[in-house]
Design a protein around this motif. Structure first.
Motif, PDB file in Angstrom:
ATOM      1  N   GLN A  17      -8.826  11.267   7.208  1.00 28.16           N
ATOM      2  CA  GLN A  17      -8.332  12.164   8.266  1.00 28.16           C
ATOM      3  C   GLN A  17      -9.328  13.308   8.380  1.00 28.16           C
ATOM      4  OE1 GLN A  17      -4.225  12.450   8.876  1.00 28.16           O
ATOM      5  NE2 GLN A  17      -3.743  11.424   6.971  1.00 28.16           N
ATOM      6  N   TRP A  66       5.619  -8.537  10.942  1.00 24.73           N
ATOM      7  CA  TRP A  66       4.947  -9.135   9.783  1.00 24.73           C
ATOM      8  C   TRP A  66       4.269 -10.441  10.187  1.00 24.73           C
ATOM      9  CZ3 TRP A  66       8.044  -9.629   4.569  1.00 24.73           C
ATOM     10  CH2 TRP A  66       7.156  -9.881   3.529  1.00 24.73           C
ATOM     11  N   TYR A 113      -0.265  -5.833   0.887  1.00 23.69           N
ATOM     12  CA  TYR A 113      -1.036  -4.768   1.532  1.00 23.69           C
ATOM     13  C   TYR A 113      -0.118  -3.719   2.123  1.00 23.69           C
ATOM     14  CZ  TYR A 113      -5.677  -6.746   1.192  1.00 23.69           C
ATOM     15  OH  TYR A 113      -6.873  -7.183   0.729  1.00 23.69           O
ATOM     16  N   PHE A 114       0.963  -4.198   2.753  1.00 27.38           N
ATOM     17  CA  PHE A 114       1.900  -3.265   3.407  1.00 27.38           C
ATOM     18  C   PHE A 114       2.503  -2.316   2.380  1.00 27.38           C
ATOM     19  CE2 PHE A 114       6.125  -2.166   4.954  1.00 27.38           C
ATOM     20  CZ  PHE A 114       5.804  -1.663   6.189  1.00 27.38           C
ATOM     21  N   TRP A 135       1.045  -9.641  12.259  1.00 24.78           N
ATOM     22  CA  TRP A 135      -0.148  -9.122  11.591  1.00 24.78           C
ATOM     23  C   TRP A 135      -0.577  -9.997  10.430  1.00 24.78           C
ATOM     24  CZ3 TRP A 135      -2.657  -6.295  14.658  1.00 24.78           C
ATOM     25  CH2 TRP A 135      -1.950  -5.594  15.631  1.00 24.78           C
ATOM     26  N   GLY A 167      -3.202   3.359  -0.687  1.00 25.16           N
ATOM     27  CA  GLY A 167      -4.507   2.733  -0.553  1.00 25.16           C
ATOM     28  C   GLY A 167      -5.121   2.858   0.817  1.00 25.16           C
ATOM     29  N   ALA A 168      -4.568   3.738   1.666  1.00 21.42           N
ATOM     30  CA  ALA A 168      -5.086   3.814   3.029  1.00 21.42           C
ATOM     31  C   ALA A 168      -6.548   4.226   3.022  1.00 21.42           C
ATOM     32  CB  ALA A 168      -4.266   4.802   3.844  1.00 21.42           C
ATOM     33  N   ILE A 169      -7.360   3.504   3.805  1.00 18.15           N
ATOM     34  CA  ILE A 169      -8.791   3.782   3.802  1.00 18.15           C
ATOM     35  C   ILE A 169      -9.169   4.759   4.897  1.00 18.15           C
ATOM     36  CG2 ILE A 169      -9.532   1.636   2.742  1.00 18.15           C
ATOM     37  CD1 ILE A 169      -9.973   0.583   5.576  1.00 18.15           C
ATOM     38  N   THR A 170      -8.215   5.132   5.733  1.00 19.84           N
ATOM     39  CA  THR A 170      -8.514   6.064   6.812  1.00 19.84           C
ATOM     40  C   THR A 170      -8.816   7.448   6.263  1.00 19.84           C
ATOM     41  OG1 THR A 170      -6.918   4.854   8.113  1.00 19.84           O
ATOM     42  CG2 THR A 170      -7.674   6.927   9.007  1.00 19.84           C
ATOM     43  N   TRP A 206      -0.207   0.069   8.702  1.00 14.90           N
ATOM     44  CA  TRP A 206       0.062  -0.071   7.266  1.00 14.90           C
ATOM     45  C   TRP A 206      -0.365  -1.444   6.768  1.00 14.90           C
ATOM     46  CZ3 TRP A 206       5.462   2.367   8.309  1.00 14.90           C
ATOM     47  CH2 TRP A 206       5.331   3.745   8.309  1.00 14.90           C
ATOM     48  N   PHE A 207      -0.183  -2.457   7.595  1.00  9.96           N
ATOM     49  CA  PHE A 207      -0.624  -3.784   7.173  1.00  9.96           C
ATOM     50  C   PHE A 207      -2.138  -3.824   7.008  1.00  9.96           C
ATOM     51  CE2 PHE A 207       3.407  -5.848   8.605  1.00  9.96           C
ATOM     52  CZ  PHE A 207       3.672  -6.455   7.404  1.00  9.96           C
ATOM     53  N   GLN A 208      -2.849  -3.034   7.788  1.00 10.88           N
ATOM     54  CA  GLN A 208      -4.312  -3.069   7.738  1.00 10.88           C
ATOM     55  C   GLN A 208      -4.872  -1.920   6.914  1.00 10.88           C
ATOM     56  OE1 GLN A 208      -5.158  -2.978  11.870  1.00 10.88           O
ATOM     57  NE2 GLN A 208      -4.706  -5.136  12.156  1.00 10.88           N
ATOM     58  N   LEU A 209      -4.038  -1.320   6.075  1.00  6.64           N
ATOM     59  CA  LEU A 209      -4.450  -0.202   5.224  1.00  6.64           C
ATOM     60  C   LEU A 209      -4.998   0.972   6.025  1.00  6.64           C
ATOM     61  CD1 LEU A 209      -6.111  -1.882   2.141  1.00  6.64           C
ATOM     62  CD2 LEU A 209      -3.791  -1.119   2.415  1.00  6.64           C
ATOM     63  N   ARG A 210      -4.418   1.187   7.195  1.00  3.51           N
ATOM     64  CA  ARG A 210      -4.772   2.382   7.962  1.00  3.51           C
ATOM     65  C   ARG A 210      -3.577   3.331   7.921  1.00  3.51           C
ATOM     66  NH1 ARG A 210      -4.850   1.433  13.096  1.00  3.51           N
ATOM     67  NH2 ARG A 210      -4.185  -0.726  13.107  1.00  3.51           N
ATOM     68  N   ILE A 211      -3.638   4.397   8.693  1.00  7.36           N
ATOM     69  CA  ILE A 211      -2.524   5.343   8.727  1.00  7.36           C
ATOM     70  C   ILE A 211      -1.756   5.232  10.032  1.00  7.36           C
ATOM     71  CG2 ILE A 211      -1.926   7.779   8.728  1.00  7.36           C
ATOM     72  CD1 ILE A 211      -4.299   8.194   6.850  1.00  7.36           C
ATOM     73  N   VAL A 268       3.359   0.139  11.801  1.00  7.45           N
ATOM     74  CA  VAL A 268       3.470  -1.001  10.894  1.00  7.45           C
ATOM     75  C   VAL A 268       2.151  -1.766  10.859  1.00  7.45           C
ATOM     76  CG1 VAL A 268       4.581  -3.226  10.589  1.00  7.45           C
ATOM     77  CG2 VAL A 268       5.954  -1.240  11.038  1.00  7.45           C
ATOM     78  N   THR A 283      -0.199 -10.236   3.016  1.00  7.81           N
ATOM     79  CA  THR A 283      -0.099  -9.054   3.882  1.00  7.81           C
ATOM     80  C   THR A 283       1.032  -8.147   3.432  1.00  7.81           C
ATOM     81  OG1 THR A 283       1.149 -10.441   5.379  1.00  7.81           O
ATOM     82  CG2 THR A 283      -1.134 -10.008   5.937  1.00  7.81           C
ATOM     83  N   MET A 302       2.002 -14.505   4.172  1.00 10.17           N
ATOM     84  CA  MET A 302       2.877 -13.349   4.338  1.00 10.17           C
ATOM     85  C   MET A 302       2.959 -12.524   3.057  1.00 10.17           C
ATOM     86  SD  MET A 302       5.915 -14.763   6.728  1.00 10.17           S
ATOM     87  CE  MET A 302       6.808 -13.244   6.781  1.00 10.17           C
ATOM     88  N   SER A 327       0.005   0.218   1.073  1.00  9.36           N
ATOM     89  CA  SER A 327      -0.797   0.919   2.077  1.00  9.36           C
ATOM     90  C   SER A 327      -0.682   2.426   1.954  1.00  9.36           C
ATOM     91  CB  SER A 327      -0.363   0.500   3.478  1.00  9.36           C
ATOM     92  OG  SER A 327       0.952   0.943   3.721  1.00  9.36           O
TER      93      SER A 327
END
Lengths: 353, 158
Positions: free
Chosen positions: B36, A309, B24-25, A312, B31-34, A56-61, A53, B21, B18, B28
């Motif tokens: 792989q 929520w 963003y949730f 984060w 839009g994930a910036i990671t 996902w909040f930080q736009l990661r995987i 979670v 964020t 809230m 996500s």
């Protein structure tokens, strides 16, 4: 019903093969093992959920490599922690140092025992259930204080003292917001609280004051579990790791798991007291009592997500801001709210069907 | 009465945070910036400003734009660039003229400061986007940037 018949069969079988005293002890041990398993699985799952979670909040995987979607990641982490060396500091109070994690984890486990997972899955249904929960949930802070005090480290002691301040303050709000709901239910027993909610969840029955009480409970519950934005206990940027700076290996894992179980417990109390526990919404699955666990977990997970929520989104509070929030805002609001609720119940203005 | 307006403002700002964020949730997943990395090795493209290594582009006729002026060699703070040059006879004028023999680039010493690229008057060298620079032997990090038998592009010196 299936669950009930299984437990009843085991109960009858145990009492038929051995004397009553031995059988009841064996039964208790079995229940303890079941709860320990629930504890471990829930803790590991929540750690993974938190990491995903947060990602996902930080736009990661987030962790998605070990097992399907990373489901075995926390299991692997736990095994790694088991193999690690248990370090300690010089001139630490060894006895208290080793005792502290168990205080934290046992208090979390005891609180888990009174939570009704469903109608039949309820280990310890005492008539002062809610009171017991409030009392137990604040014993955990003793473990934190002991851990911080005994590890002979300045960061740890500052973290522990902050935790003491925080928990003592916010306990009041947790207790008073739950008492607001007890004004409606007229009972502290958790199974009866759920029975009463068959005519509407308490957050609907109590409408305005119940919503205020719920908000106060979630805020102070987040503070009770020492999670962000109230995580001054282990403020990473200020105190290293706070009270568990000096812990490593499995003892650290105990603290870590207990934190997540406490979050689960706070969410479970909120789900039980405000959202009808294992009751289905509008009684849609009343004929299938097995789904009780499902509804309970759904509600709890939604509230756990709400706490994540919070974590984060909001920045960490300063100590003085924390105390201002509690003593100048939450506590007066709570006291007024109790009176409001009492008037509501007295004038029969609650919503029931 | 600022007490109640404080509470109102507090709740309002918290909910604003809230909602940010929360958006963003929800987004996500796409839009994930990671990155792989080893999985998307074939499709991974570094951004234009990435400084991976210094390269010297050549065109189809194996021509580069380096005149051998050695400004980059002087500009480099670490001595990363060594230009081995020679005097050859120019076909057009028949006179002797300076030209590069080997443009030696020591990647192991390069700090990616970009001074050589800034200073180059003919834009002969530029940034490459390759980031997989690890090798088993450091001699592999000493590179000759001009290809064998390459020569100066026409019109660069005008």
């Amino acid at each position: 019903m299936i669950l009930l018949s299984i437990t009843e069969n085991i109960h009858n079988w145990l009492f038929s093969v051995m004397p009553a005293g031995v059988a009841s002890i064996v039964e208790m041990v079995l229940i303890a093992i079941v709860y320990l398993t629930v504890f471990a699985v829930a803790g590991l799952f929540l750690v993974l959920l938190e990491r995903r979670v947060a990602a996902w909040f930080q736009l990661r995987i987030g962790p998605n490599r070990v097992g399907f979607q990373g489901l075995l990641q926390t299991m692997a982490d736990a095994i790694k922690l088991l193999t690690k060396e248990l370090t300690g500091t010089d001139r630490a109070d060894k006895f208290l140092y080793n005792l502290a994690p168990y205080f934290v984890i046992i208090s979390a486990l005891m609180a888990l025992a009174v939570i009704p997972f469903s109608k039949d899955f309820h280990a310890f249904d005492i008539n002062i259930g809610l009171f017991f929960l409030i009392a137990i949930s604040s014993i955990g802070v003793i473990g934190i204080l002991l851990g911080g005090w005994s590890s002979n480290n300045k960061f740890a002691i500052i973290g522990a003292m902050r935790s003491g301040v925080q928990t003592i303050s916010y306990e009041l709000s947790v207790g008073l917001s739950l008492l607001t709901m007890v004004v409606i239910t007229g009972t502290l027993q958790l199974s009866e609280i759920i029975e009463i909610q068959k005519s509407g969840w308490l957050i609907v029955q109590g409408h305005i004051p119940a919503i205020i009480a719920f908000m106060v409970f979630m805020i102070s519950g987040t503070a009770e579990t020492n999670r962000a934005p109230f995580d001054m206990v282990e403020a990473e940027s200020e105190l290293g790791a706070g009270f568990h700076t000096e812990y490593s290996g499995m003892k650290f894992a105990y603290f870590f798991l207990a934190e997540f179980i406490n979050m689960f417990i706070i969410a479970a109390i909120a789900a039980t007291v405000f959202f009808g526990g294992w009751l289905s919404p509008f009684g849609i699955t009343e004929s299938i009592p097995e789904l009780g666990v499902f509804w309970f977990l759904i509600k709890t997970m939604v509230l756990v997500f709400l706490m994540m929520w919070f974590r984060w989104t909001f920045p960490r509070l300063r100590v003085d801001q924390l105390l201002t929030l509690e003593w100048k805002y939450l506590l007066p609001i709570n006291l007024v709210n109790i009176v409001l609720m009492a008037v509501l119940v007295w004038l029969n203005l609650t919503i029931r069907w | 009465m600022s007490y109640f307006s404080d509470i109102y403002k507090g709740i309002k700002t918290l909910l604003t945070g809230m909602s940010v964020t929360g958006k963003y949730f929800i987004t996500s997943k796409k839009g994930a910036i990671t990155q792989q990395y080893p999985d998307n090795r074939d499709t991974l493209k570094m951004f234009d400003r990435f400084r991976g290594e210094v390269i010297m582009p050549h065109n189809e006729e194996n021509e580069h734009r380096c005149t051998g002026c050695q400004k980059c060699e002087i500009a480099c703070p670490n001595g990363t660039i060594e230009i081995i040059w020679d005097r050859g006879i120019d076909e057009e004028t028949g006179k002797k003229k300076k030209k590069i023999d080997q443009f030696v680039y020591h990647l192991s010493m390069c700090t990616m400061c970009g001074l050589c690229i800034d200073v180059c008057p003919t834009d002969a060298i530029e940034w490459g986007q390759n980031f997989e620079n690890s090798v088993y032997d450091r001699t592999a990090l000493t590179r000759v940037l001009n290809k064998p038998d390459s020569k100066l592009m026409k019109g660069v010196e005008d």
